[in-house]
Design a protein around this motif. Structure first.
Motif, short mmCIF file in Angstrom:
data_model
loop_
_atom_site.label_atom_id
_atom_site.label_comp_id
_atom_site.label_asym_id
_atom_site.label_seq_id
_atom_site.Cartn_x
_atom_site.Cartn_y
_atom_site.Cartn_z
N GLY A 20 0.82 -1.22 0.00
CA GLY A 20 0.00 0.00 0.00
C GLY A 20 0.85 1.26 0.00
N PHE A 21 1.87 1.27 0.85
CA PHE A 21 2.76 2.43 0.91
C PHE A 21 3.50 2.61 -0.42
CE2 PHE A 21 6.98 4.21 1.82
CZ PHE A 21 6.59 5.45 2.27
N ALA A 22 3.95 1.50 -1.00
CA ALA A 22 4.69 1.56 -2.26
C ALA A 22 3.83 2.17 -3.37
CB ALA A 22 5.17 0.17 -2.67
N ARG A 23 2.55 1.77 -3.42
CA ARG A 23 1.66 2.34 -4.45
C ARG A 23 1.54 3.85 -4.28
NH1 ARG A 23 -1.96 -2.31 -3.87
NH2 ARG A 23 -1.57 -3.65 -5.66
N ASP A 24 1.44 4.28 -3.03
CA ASP A 24 1.32 5.73 -2.78
C ASP A 24 2.59 6.48 -3.16
OD1 ASP A 24 -1.23 5.31 -1.84
OD2 ASP A 24 -0.64 5.26 0.28
N ILE A 25 3.73 5.89 -2.87
CA ILE A 25 5.01 6.58 -3.13
C ILE A 25 5.32 6.62 -4.63
CG2 ILE A 25 6.77 4.77 -3.01
CD1 ILE A 25 6.88 7.97 -0.99
N LEU A 26 4.70 5.71 -5.42
CA LEU A 26 4.93 5.73 -6.87
C LEU A 26 4.47 7.04 -7.49
CD1 LEU A 26 3.99 2.13 -8.07
CD2 LEU A 26 6.26 3.12 -7.76
N SER A 27 3.39 7.61 -6.96
CA SER A 27 2.92 8.89 -7.52
C SER A 27 3.93 10.00 -7.24
CB SER A 27 1.54 9.25 -6.96
OG SER A 27 1.62 9.41 -5.56
N VAL A 28 4.63 9.92 -6.10
CA VAL A 28 5.68 10.89 -5.79
C VAL A 28 6.81 10.74 -6.81
CG1 VAL A 28 7.40 11.61 -4.09
CG2 VAL A 28 5.12 10.92 -3.34
N SER A 29 7.18 9.49 -7.08
CA SER A 29 8.23 9.23 -8.07
C SER A 29 7.83 9.74 -9.45
CB SER A 29 8.50 7.71 -8.11
OG SER A 29 9.45 7.41 -9.09
N ASP A 30 6.56 9.52 -9.82
CA ASP A 30 6.07 10.00 -11.12
C ASP A 30 6.16 11.53 -11.21
OD1 ASP A 30 5.47 7.42 -11.83
OD2 ASP A 30 3.35 7.58 -11.31
N ASN A 31 5.73 12.20 -10.16
CA ASN A 31 5.76 13.67 -10.18
C ASN A 31 7.18 14.20 -10.25
OD1 ASN A 31 2.97 13.97 -10.12
ND2 ASN A 31 2.90 13.94 -7.88
N LEU A 72 11.51 16.73 -13.55
CA LEU A 72 12.83 16.69 -14.19
C LEU A 72 12.71 16.81 -15.71
CD1 LEU A 72 14.54 13.97 -12.00
CD2 LEU A 72 15.33 16.33 -12.31
N GLU A 73 11.72 16.14 -16.29
CA GLU A 73 11.54 16.21 -17.75
C GLU A 73 11.14 17.62 -18.18
OE1 GLU A 73 8.66 13.25 -18.74
OE2 GLU A 73 9.97 11.60 -18.14
N ALA A 74 10.45 18.35 -17.31
CA ALA A 74 9.96 19.69 -17.68
C ALA A 74 11.05 20.76 -17.62
CB ALA A 74 8.81 20.08 -16.74
N ILE A 75 12.18 20.46 -17.00
CA ILE A 75 13.25 21.46 -16.90
C ILE A 75 13.96 21.57 -18.25
CG2 ILE A 75 15.42 22.06 -15.77
CD1 ILE A 75 14.42 20.49 -13.33
N PRO A 76 13.96 22.73 -18.87
CA PRO A 76 14.64 22.89 -20.16
C PRO A 76 16.15 22.65 -20.03
CG PRO A 76 13.26 24.80 -19.64
CD PRO A 76 13.32 23.95 -18.43
N GLU A 77 16.74 22.22 -21.11
CA GLU A 77 18.17 21.87 -21.11
C GLU A 77 19.05 23.07 -20.74
OE1 GLU A 77 20.93 19.21 -20.90
OE2 GLU A 77 18.93 18.62 -21.57
N GLU A 78 18.67 24.27 -21.21
CA GLU A 78 19.50 25.45 -20.91
C GLU A 78 19.50 25.79 -19.42
OE1 GLU A 78 15.46 26.97 -22.47
OE2 GLU A 78 16.95 25.48 -23.08
N LEU A 79 18.39 25.50 -18.72
CA LEU A 79 18.36 25.74 -17.28
C LEU A 79 19.20 24.71 -16.52
CD1 LEU A 79 14.65 26.75 -16.47
CD2 LEU A 79 16.67 28.21 -16.58
N ARG A 80 19.32 23.51 -17.07
CA ARG A 80 20.11 22.47 -16.41
C ARG A 80 21.59 22.89 -16.34
NH1 ARG A 80 17.66 16.98 -16.54
NH2 ARG A 80 15.55 17.25 -17.30
#
Length: 199
Positions: free
Chosen positions: A89-100, A105-113
């Protein structure tokens, strides 16, 4: 003493011995000539009944032992499952944290990295993602491989069909949400897009 007298005396001795043996036998049994046969039959019936009861008791004891063994094995399996899958149950809940975190990370543009102002934040987010992966591995939570593999209905959930000539129909060509297993059980199915022949 004549031969007849000897026979008479012998018969009298035998009668006296028989009378002595019959002293303990109840009167109603003395009158029947089949007394010994009747007693033997009764005893045989009693023995047969006792043997049948003993066989039934042994059978019931065997059933009870088998049932006890089954209950013990069931309890051991349930205890093992509770240890193995307690974090489900805890693992299922923490997966949404991992997804977010992955989406952030994907939303950060390359120039900002590469920007010095944002580098610390990006590195912190990446380190958090790695730490989550380490925790998942520690608790036997693993990613389900999906891309470029045939659709597996036990692990993948097809959300869309994508027309393409580059892959055979039924091959996963897009992963919308990562799937996970906990030990040998499905924790969350991977949401995928599957190739199909163009019309």
């Amino acid at each position: 003493m004549t031969e007849n007298d000897k026979d008479t005396q012998s018969d009298a001795t035998m009668d006296a011995e028989a009378a002595k043996e019959m002293e303990g036998v109840p009167e109603e049994l003395r009158d029947t000539g089949d007394c010994a046969a009747d007693v033997a039959d009764e005893e045989a019936d009693k023995i047969a009944a006792l043997e049948a009861e003993l066989a039934e008791a042994k059978q019931q004891a065997l059933y009870a032992h088998a049932e006890t063994q089954n209950v013990r094995r069931r309890m051991e399996k349930e205890a093992q499952d509770a240890r193995n899958y307690a974090a489900t149950g805890f693992a299922r809940d923490i997966l949404s944290v991992s997804d977010n975190l992955a989406r952030a990370l994907e939303a950060i543009p390359e120039e900002l990295r590469e920007d010095e102002k944002w580098k610390g934040l990006v590195n912190g987010l990446l380190a958090t993602g790695r730490e989550l992966e380490t925790v998942f591995t520690k608790h036997n939570i693993t990613r389900i491989p999906a891309m470029h593999l045939p659709l597996d209905p036990n692990q993948h959930q097809a959300m869309v069909e994508i027309p393409t000539d580059e892959h055979e129909p039924g091959i996963v060509v897009q992963e919308m949400q990562t799937g996970y297993m906990i030990k040998d059980r499905l924790l969350r199915a991977a949401y995928v897009g599957v190739a199909k022949k163009p019309e």
